[in-house]
Design a protein around this motif. Sequence first.
Motif, PDB file in Angstrom:
ATOM      1  N   LEU A  26      -9.380 -54.482 -19.631  1.00  0.00           N
ATOM      2  CA  LEU A  26      -8.239 -53.899 -20.323  1.00  0.00           C
ATOM      3  C   LEU A  26      -7.686 -52.772 -19.462  1.00  0.00           C
ATOM      4  CD1 LEU A  26      -7.995 -53.108 -24.028  1.00  0.00           C
ATOM      5  CD2 LEU A  26      -7.609 -51.244 -22.440  1.00  0.00           C
ATOM      6  N   THR A  27      -6.393 -52.778 -19.240  1.00  0.00           N
ATOM      7  CA  THR A  27      -5.739 -51.731 -18.461  1.00  0.00           C
ATOM      8  C   THR A  27      -4.742 -51.018 -19.360  1.00  0.00           C
ATOM      9  OG1 THR A  27      -5.954 -53.023 -16.434  1.00  0.00           O
ATOM     10  CG2 THR A  27      -4.360 -51.215 -16.402  1.00  0.00           C
ATOM     11  N   THR A  28      -4.832 -49.702 -19.408  1.00  0.00           N
ATOM     12  CA  THR A  28      -3.894 -48.911 -20.194  1.00  0.00           C
ATOM     13  C   THR A  28      -3.825 -47.498 -19.632  1.00  0.00           C
ATOM     14  OG1 THR A  28      -3.176 -48.393 -22.451  1.00  0.00           O
ATOM     15  CG2 THR A  28      -5.518 -48.060 -21.949  1.00  0.00           C
ATOM     16  N   ASP A  29      -2.877 -46.743 -20.126  1.00  0.00           N
ATOM     17  CA  ASP A  29      -2.731 -45.367 -19.669  1.00  0.00           C
ATOM     18  C   ASP A  29      -3.662 -44.435 -20.458  1.00  0.00           C
ATOM     19  OD1 ASP A  29      -0.785 -43.825 -21.843  1.00  0.00           O
ATOM     20  OD2 ASP A  29      -0.475 -45.995 -21.748  1.00  0.00           O
ATOM     21  N   TYR A  30      -3.849 -43.257 -19.933  1.00  0.00           N
ATOM     22  CA  TYR A  30      -4.767 -42.259 -20.493  1.00  0.00           C
ATOM     23  C   TYR A  30      -4.417 -41.896 -21.938  1.00  0.00           C
ATOM     24  CZ  TYR A  30      -7.411 -37.833 -20.637  1.00  0.00           C
ATOM     25  OH  TYR A  30      -8.272 -36.808 -20.960  1.00  0.00           O
ATOM     26  N   ALA A  31      -3.148 -41.660 -22.228  1.00  0.00           N
ATOM     27  CA  ALA A  31      -2.739 -41.257 -23.582  1.00  0.00           C
ATOM     28  C   ALA A  31      -3.060 -42.346 -24.601  1.00  0.00           C
ATOM     29  CB  ALA A  31      -1.248 -40.917 -23.615  1.00  0.00           C
ATOM     30  N   THR A  32      -2.837 -43.604 -24.239  1.00  0.00           N
ATOM     31  CA  THR A  32      -3.141 -44.705 -25.151  1.00  0.00           C
ATOM     32  C   THR A  32      -4.642 -44.846 -25.344  1.00  0.00           C
ATOM     33  OG1 THR A  32      -1.108 -45.851 -24.502  1.00  0.00           O
ATOM     34  CG2 THR A  32      -2.835 -47.183 -25.542  1.00  0.00           C
ATOM     35  N   ALA A  33      -5.410 -44.734 -24.267  1.00  0.00           N
ATOM     36  CA  ALA A  33      -6.875 -44.817 -24.382  1.00  0.00           C
ATOM     37  C   ALA A  33      -7.396 -43.715 -25.303  1.00  0.00           C
ATOM     38  CB  ALA A  33      -7.512 -44.713 -22.999  1.00  0.00           C
ATOM     39  N   LYS A  34      -6.849 -42.522 -25.169  1.00  0.00           N
ATOM     40  CA  LYS A  34      -7.278 -41.412 -26.020  1.00  0.00           C
ATOM     41  C   LYS A  34      -6.929 -41.680 -27.481  1.00  0.00           C
ATOM     42  CE  LYS A  34      -7.205 -36.394 -26.363  1.00  0.00           C
ATOM     43  NZ  LYS A  34      -6.629 -35.149 -25.862  1.00  0.00           N
ATOM     44  N   ALA A  35      -5.746 -42.217 -27.736  1.00  0.00           N
ATOM     45  CA  ALA A  35      -5.342 -42.544 -29.111  1.00  0.00           C
ATOM     46  C   ALA A  35      -6.299 -43.572 -29.717  1.00  0.00           C
ATOM     47  CB  ALA A  35      -3.904 -43.063 -29.134  1.00  0.00           C
ATOM     48  N   LEU A  36      -6.754 -44.520 -28.898  1.00  0.00           N
ATOM     49  CA  LEU A  36      -7.657 -45.555 -29.397  1.00  0.00           C
ATOM     50  C   LEU A  36      -9.077 -45.051 -29.610  1.00  0.00           C
ATOM     51  CD1 LEU A  36      -6.475 -48.566 -27.225  1.00  0.00           C
ATOM     52  CD2 LEU A  36      -6.214 -48.307 -29.689  1.00  0.00           C
ATOM     53  N   PHE A  37      -9.631 -44.364 -28.610  1.00  0.00           N
ATOM     54  CA  PHE A  37     -11.047 -44.005 -28.658  1.00  0.00           C
ATOM     55  C   PHE A  37     -11.337 -42.676 -29.344  1.00  0.00           C
ATOM     56  CE2 PHE A  37     -11.034 -47.189 -25.321  1.00  0.00           C
ATOM     57  CZ  PHE A  37     -12.079 -47.978 -25.735  1.00  0.00           C
ATOM     58  N   VAL A  38     -10.438 -41.717 -29.258  1.00  0.00           N
ATOM     59  CA  VAL A  38     -10.677 -40.419 -29.887  1.00  0.00           C
ATOM     60  C   VAL A  38     -10.058 -40.376 -31.275  1.00  0.00           C
ATOM     61  CG1 VAL A  38     -10.289 -37.925 -29.714  1.00  0.00           C
ATOM     62  CG2 VAL A  38     -10.852 -39.239 -27.665  1.00  0.00           C
ATOM     63  N   ALA A  93      -1.430 -47.238 -33.225  1.00  0.00           N
ATOM     64  CA  ALA A  93      -0.974 -46.884 -31.880  1.00  0.00           C
ATOM     65  C   ALA A  93      -1.428 -47.942 -30.884  1.00  0.00           C
ATOM     66  CB  ALA A  93      -1.504 -45.513 -31.474  1.00  0.00           C
ATOM     67  N   GLY A  94      -2.613 -48.476 -31.084  1.00  0.00           N
ATOM     68  CA  GLY A  94      -3.122 -49.526 -30.208  1.00  0.00           C
ATOM     69  C   GLY A  94      -2.283 -50.792 -30.297  1.00  0.00           C
ATOM     70  N   MET A  95      -1.939 -51.184 -31.510  1.00  0.00           N
ATOM     71  CA  MET A  95      -1.117 -52.387 -31.702  1.00  0.00           C
ATOM     72  C   MET A  95       0.273 -52.172 -31.102  1.00  0.00           C
ATOM     73  SD  MET A  95      -0.947 -55.468 -32.681  1.00  0.00           S
ATOM     74  CE  MET A  95      -2.385 -55.716 -33.685  1.00  0.00           C
ATOM     75  N   GLN A  96       0.827 -51.004 -31.321  1.00  0.00           N
ATOM     76  CA  GLN A  96       2.144 -50.670 -30.781  1.00  0.00           C
ATOM     77  C   GLN A  96       2.110 -50.697 -29.245  1.00  0.00           C
ATOM     78  OE1 GLN A  96       3.473 -46.822 -32.151  1.00  0.00           O
ATOM     79  NE2 GLN A  96       5.460 -47.656 -32.725  1.00  0.00           N
ATOM     80  N   SER A 110       4.136 -53.291 -26.760  1.00  0.00           N
ATOM     81  CA  SER A 110       5.117 -52.759 -25.811  1.00  0.00           C
ATOM     82  C   SER A 110       4.672 -52.910 -24.355  1.00  0.00           C
ATOM     83  CB  SER A 110       5.396 -51.285 -26.119  1.00  0.00           C
ATOM     84  OG  SER A 110       4.257 -50.492 -25.860  1.00  0.00           O
ATOM     85  N   GLY A 111       3.515 -53.538 -24.123  1.00  0.00           N
ATOM     86  CA  GLY A 111       3.055 -53.784 -22.765  1.00  0.00           C
ATOM     87  C   GLY A 111       2.269 -52.648 -22.145  1.00  0.00           C
ATOM     88  N   LYS A 112       1.930 -51.623 -22.930  1.00  0.00           N
ATOM     89  CA  LYS A 112       1.135 -50.518 -22.395  1.00  0.00           C
ATOM     90  C   LYS A 112      -0.339 -50.877 -22.272  1.00  0.00           C
ATOM     91  CE  LYS A 112       3.605 -46.319 -23.525  1.00  0.00           C
ATOM     92  NZ  LYS A 112       3.457 -45.030 -24.196  1.00  0.00           N
TER      93      LYS A 112
END
Length: 121
Positions: free
Chosen positions: A76-88, A94-97, A101-103
């Motif tokens: 899985l490849t994603t940006d830092y902000a998205t990873a933080k939204a998912l894991f923290v 936010a993950g589905m969005q 959107s291709g993030k």
Amino acid sequence: MTYEFLSHEWMDAARGIREKYADQATKVTTSIRMNQVITDVPESLHANGELRVYLDTSSGDVVMDLGELETPDLTLTTDYATAKALFVDQDQAAGMQAFMSGKIKVQGDMMKMMAMQTAMP
């Protein structure tokens, strides 16, 4: 004490929490071996802006650490902000969005990623 998400200190603290409550944790019934490529990370974490982290539930426990698995089910490849939204924040919306959107980009067994949503305790 607060540590920067995905720093060595954050990973150590997360590992300590998992170990402290291991006897109370529900076993994970779905085996998932996932590499994660996190982009746009702060320079304080990595000079080139990219971190590699893995998640492995094949033992029945959640094992997450810096590095890579040799034979992952998916990457899985994603940006830092998205990873933080998912894991923290554990913000599934936010993950589905981000996915729509291709993030979030997935290579490998997409079904394993979908199973992860219900498998994680």
